[in-house]
Scaffold this active site. Structure first.
Site: not given
Length: 135
Positions: A29-30, A93, A95
């Site tokens: 994750d950016i 998605h 995390h």
């Protein structure tokens, strides 16, 4: 219009990939909550997690487990936290977040900033752990 994640899958947008199969992709994750915060996605674009067909859903969960196992080997944490919010990108998605306490999963906290070199180094650590896991 393709989601940002579909553009990553297509190679139109770069990402710090940590694992990939024909059906799934895991990348950093950016805008992470912790070093090594990973997003795990099906390559097939479906907006909501529970709208995935059963085969894709179970495959995604198994893929996430494999990635989390590698992460736990190389990131300083008590656990790998798992969450699905699904509001920020219209592409299912998961995390995976290295955590030491429940507050480490608070998405209202300021996100961490890393240099491209730091992101690359973290991605390589996780990739190396996954290669070790695979045998």
């Amino acid at each position: 219009m393709a989601s940002i994640f579909s553009k990553i899958v297509a190679g139109e947008i770069p990402a710090y990939k940590v694992a990939e199969t024909t059906g799934f992709l895991a990348f950093l994750d950016i805008n992470p909550l912790a070093e090594g915060h990973v997003l795990v996605i099906p390559k097939k674009e479906v907006d909501e997690l529970f709208d995935l067909d059963d085969e894709t859903y179970t495959g995604l969960q198994i893929f996430a487990k494999i990635v989390a196992t590698g992460m736990k080997k190389v990131l300083p944490c008590k656990r790998i936290g798992v969450t699905v919010i699904g509001l920020e990108v219209p592409h299912a998605h998961i995390h995976l977040i290295p955590i030491n306490g429940v507050n480490d999963m608070n998405f209202t906290k300021p996100k961490l900033k890393f240099t491209p070199e730091e992101f690359s180094a973290t991605a390589e650590k996780i990739k190396a752990a996954l290669r070790t896991t695979e045998g």
